[in-house]
Design a protein around this motif. Structure first.
Motif, PDB file in Angstrom:
ATOM      1  N   LEU A 167       0.833  -1.190   0.000  1.00 47.59           N
ATOM      2  CA  LEU A 167       0.000   0.000   0.000  1.00 47.59           C
ATOM      3  C   LEU A 167       0.874   1.249   0.000  1.00 47.59           C
ATOM      4  N   GLY A 168       0.527   2.232  -0.829  1.00 50.45           N
ATOM      5  CA  GLY A 168       1.204   3.522  -0.814  1.00 50.45           C
ATOM      6  C   GLY A 168       2.206   3.711  -1.935  1.00 50.45           C
ATOM      7  N   ARG A 169       2.484   4.987  -2.193  1.00 50.83           N
ATOM      8  CA  ARG A 169       3.521   5.344  -3.160  1.00 50.83           C
ATOM      9  C   ARG A 169       4.873   5.297  -2.469  1.00 50.83           C
ATOM     10  N   THR A 170       5.930   5.464  -3.246  1.00 48.43           N
ATOM     11  CA  THR A 170       7.269   5.451  -2.664  1.00 48.43           C
ATOM     12  C   THR A 170       7.505   6.649  -1.749  1.00 48.43           C
ATOM     13  N   ASP A 171       6.738   7.743  -1.923  1.00 48.86           N
ATOM     14  CA  ASP A 171       6.890   8.903  -1.038  1.00 48.86           C
ATOM     15  C   ASP A 171       6.084   8.765   0.258  1.00 48.86           C
ATOM     16  N   GLY A 172       5.366   7.631   0.431  1.00 52.63           N
ATOM     17  CA  GLY A 172       4.620   7.383   1.659  1.00 52.63           C
ATOM     18  C   GLY A 172       3.149   7.743   1.595  1.00 52.63           C
ATOM     19  N   THR A 173       2.688   8.356   0.519  1.00 53.37           N
ATOM     20  CA  THR A 173       1.279   8.711   0.385  1.00 53.37           C
ATOM     21  C   THR A 173       0.454   7.454   0.140  1.00 53.37           C
ATOM     22  N   LEU A 174      -0.516   7.180   1.011  1.00 54.64           N
ATOM     23  CA  LEU A 174      -1.340   5.975   0.908  1.00 54.64           C
ATOM     24  C   LEU A 174      -2.544   6.185   0.009  1.00 54.64           C
ATOM     25  N   ALA A 175      -3.206   7.321   0.178  1.00 56.56           N
ATOM     26  CA  ALA A 175      -4.415   7.634  -0.577  1.00 56.56           C
ATOM     27  C   ALA A 175      -4.620   9.137  -0.552  1.00 56.56           C
ATOM     28  N   GLU A 176      -5.422   9.638  -1.473  1.00 49.23           N
ATOM     29  CA  GLU A 176      -5.736  11.069  -1.539  1.00 49.23           C
ATOM     30  C   GLU A 176      -7.173  11.253  -1.991  1.00 49.23           C
ATOM     31  N   PHE A 177      -7.777  12.320  -1.511  1.00 46.76           N
ATOM     32  CA  PHE A 177      -9.067  12.713  -2.043  1.00 46.76           C
ATOM     33  C   PHE A 177      -8.858  13.328  -3.424  1.00 46.76           C
ATOM     34  N   MET A 218     -14.118  17.171   6.912  1.00 43.27           N
ATOM     35  CA  MET A 218     -12.895  16.417   7.223  1.00 43.27           C
ATOM     36  C   MET A 218     -11.665  17.319   7.139  1.00 43.27           C
ATOM     37  N   ILE A 219     -11.629  18.180   6.161  1.00 42.89           N
ATOM     38  CA  ILE A 219     -10.499  19.107   6.019  1.00 42.89           C
ATOM     39  C   ILE A 219     -10.443  20.068   7.214  1.00 42.89           C
ATOM     40  N   ARG A 220     -11.601  20.436   7.757  1.00 44.68           N
ATOM     41  CA  ARG A 220     -11.647  21.308   8.939  1.00 44.68           C
ATOM     42  C   ARG A 220     -11.381  20.546  10.229  1.00 44.68           C
ATOM     43  N   GLY A 221     -11.312  19.216  10.173  1.00 43.75           N
ATOM     44  CA  GLY A 221     -11.056  18.411  11.360  1.00 43.75           C
ATOM     45  C   GLY A 221     -12.294  18.063  12.143  1.00 43.75           C
ATOM     46  N   LEU A 251      -2.216  17.299   9.702  1.00 47.48           N
ATOM     47  CA  LEU A 251      -1.684  16.342   8.722  1.00 47.48           C
ATOM     48  C   LEU A 251      -2.475  16.302   7.427  1.00 47.48           C
ATOM     49  N   ASN A 252      -3.813  16.243   7.547  1.00 47.36           N
ATOM     50  CA  ASN A 252      -4.686  16.088   6.387  1.00 47.36           C
ATOM     51  C   ASN A 252      -4.146  15.027   5.444  1.00 47.36           C
ATOM     52  N   ALA A 253      -4.032  13.814   5.969  1.00 46.61           N
ATOM     53  CA  ALA A 253      -3.511  12.690   5.201  1.00 46.61           C
ATOM     54  C   ALA A 253      -4.108  11.391   5.744  1.00 46.61           C
ATOM     55  N   PHE A 254      -4.031  10.351   4.938  1.00 46.97           N
ATOM     56  CA  PHE A 254      -4.480   9.034   5.365  1.00 46.97           C
ATOM     57  C   PHE A 254      -3.336   8.288   6.048  1.00 46.97           C
ATOM     58  N   SER A 255      -3.669   7.524   7.074  1.00 46.34           N
ATOM     59  CA  SER A 255      -2.700   6.638   7.714  1.00 46.34           C
ATOM     60  C   SER A 255      -3.318   5.242   7.740  1.00 46.34           C
ATOM     61  N   GLU A 256      -2.463   4.250   7.863  1.00 48.39           N
ATOM     62  CA  GLU A 256      -2.935   2.875   7.866  1.00 48.39           C
ATOM     63  C   GLU A 256      -3.213   2.423   9.295  1.00 48.39           C
ATOM     64  N   ILE A 257      -4.383   1.851   9.496  1.00 49.40           N
ATOM     65  CA  ILE A 257      -4.758   1.309  10.798  1.00 49.40           C
ATOM     66  C   ILE A 257      -4.350  -0.156  10.876  1.00 49.40           C
TER      67      ILE A 257
END
Length: 192
Positions: free
Chosen positions: A22-32, A139-142, A175-181
């Motif tokens: 899962l994820g790109r080589t730069d660590g990004t897992l997913a994006e809106f 979600m962007i506003r938290g 952060l506004n990013a996805f992390s893996e659970i």
């Protein structure tokens, strides 16, 4: 001698197979993926999930899907307000179907529309219309968080089936990013 040949063969298979993670080589897992059409300000927001194949051979018939247990939740500390009444998109997903013919040949049907993920490459799978624009803005506003569960399955040139189930969590500001659970091997659940 026979045991030595089997061990050498198995070692070759392991070193040459695909390894999709899962994820790109730069660590990004997913994006809106936010639609940019100004004439449709309320258009739903999609999701792009990234995978990479760090192995030495192609991952054949990759099949990526989101499972129907995804949820938009209130973010921690935002009170007990009711989430918007916009349901998440119902993702149609079906597992790869693997088969053997009477001559010993093997095959698969299904898959995500791409023949393979090349070795040492990245792959992005797009899921349209996953959340409403209102849910995305909150979600962007938290104020809200998204949990998604997905699955990635593929085969290799030697007929080996691999299946990984994953869960991602949207972490809001700053952060506004996805992390893996969680991630688990699900090949025993769906293989033969």
């Amino acid at each position: 001698m026979d045991a030595s040949n089997k061990q050498s063969s198995r070692a070759f298979e392991v070193t040459q197979r695909p390894f999709v993670s899962l994820g790109r080589t730069d660590g990004t897992l997913a994006e809106f993926v936010v639609p940019q059409d100004p004439t449709l300000p309320d258009q739903n927001v999609g999701l792009k999930v990234y995978l990479q194949n760090g192995g030495q051979s192609a991952a054949l018939t990759p099949n990526v899907g989101l499972l129907p247990v995804n949820a938009v939740l209130n973010a921690f500390g935002t009170g007990q307000s009711t989430p918007p009444k916009v349901p998440l998109r119902k993702n149609t997903y079906s597992h790869l179907t693997r088969f053997s013919d009477k001559n010993g040949g093997r095959g698969t049907s299904g898959g995500g529309g791409v023949a393979s993920i090349a070795p040492q490459s990245e792959y992005a799978y797009y899921f349209p219309d996953q959340v409403s624009r209102e849910q995305y803005d909150s979600m962007i506003r938290g104020q809200r968080a998204l949990i998604i569960m997905g699955i990635c399955e593929y085969c290799d040139a030697l007929g080996q089936y691999t299946c990984r189930q994953f869960e991602l969590f949207w972490q809001g500001p700053p952060l506004n990013a996805f992390s893996e659970i969680n991630e688990m091997d699900c090949a025993l659940l769906y293989g033969y």
